[in-house]
Design a protein around this motif. Structure first.
Motif: not given
Ligand code: GSY
Length: 177
Positions: A3-16, A105-114
């Motif tokens: 909930g602080g300044a460093n907190t990021v809203r991310a979305y995860l996909g789960l399946g099985g 799926l998403l990590f805030g607005t970050e774009t990461i290609d590693e």
């Protein structure tokens, strides 16, 4: 602190689709929620979805969760992989094969290609099994210029069924069935 300044809203996909995926997915979300620096803010309902890719396999159960975290994307990925590994190991020993897959799926607005970490998930806009549950909890979320619900109407949701039980299925699942 969540909930602080460093907190990021991310979305995860789960399946099985082997064994008892609902239980494995519930256990995963509870493990993440119990971890320091991670809170599960919301989950979608569970969805039964036809297999994408190789069609000669059982239907999947899928869900999407919104989480708040102070971890980096790489740390979150490691936590997800560790959680998957622990569940697979426990299930394999006690109750036979269990499969749970979690994708960032998403990590805030970050774009990461590693190596091993591409965010936003490069194929999520084509996958109804991701878009249908995501549209339930975040229909207006922007995916590279299109809202989730618009992406879903483009790909269609044929064969996808939202299961009864609501969004809190993961909080109440019994661990030792
Ligand atoms: O991580 C993706 C695993 N996966 C799925 C899935 O989760 N759901 C459906 N319906 N099809 C899938 N094909 C693959 S691979």
């Amino acid at each position: 602190m969540i909930g602080g300044a460093n907190t990021v809203r991310a979305y995860l996909g789960l399946g099985g689709n082997i064994g008892d995926p609902a239980r494995a997915m519930a256990a995963s979300l509870r493990a993440l929620d119990a971890a320091n620096q991670v809170r599960v803010a919301e989950s979608s309902s569970l969805y039964r979805t036809p297999p994408w890719g190789v069609s000669d396999q059982p239907d999947f159960l899928n869900a999407v969760a919104a989480i708040d975290t102070d971890l980096s994307a790489r740390e979150l990925l490691e936590l997800c992989l560790e959680t998957e590994r622990a569940l697979k190991r426990v299930r394999a020993e006690r109750w036979g094969p269990r499969v749970i897959d979690m994708d960032i799926l998403l990590f805030g607005t970050e774009t990461i290609d590693e190596e091993g970490l591409q965010v936003p998930h490069p194929r999520m806009r084509e996958r109804a099994f991701v878009l249908a549950p995501l549209a339930e909890i975040a229909p207006g979320l922007d995916l590279n210029g299109s809202a989730v619900e618009a992406c879903l109407s483009r790909v269609g949701g044929e064969g996808i069924v939202r299961l009864p039980g609501g969004r809190d299925w993961w909080r109440t699942a019994v661990d030792d069935r």
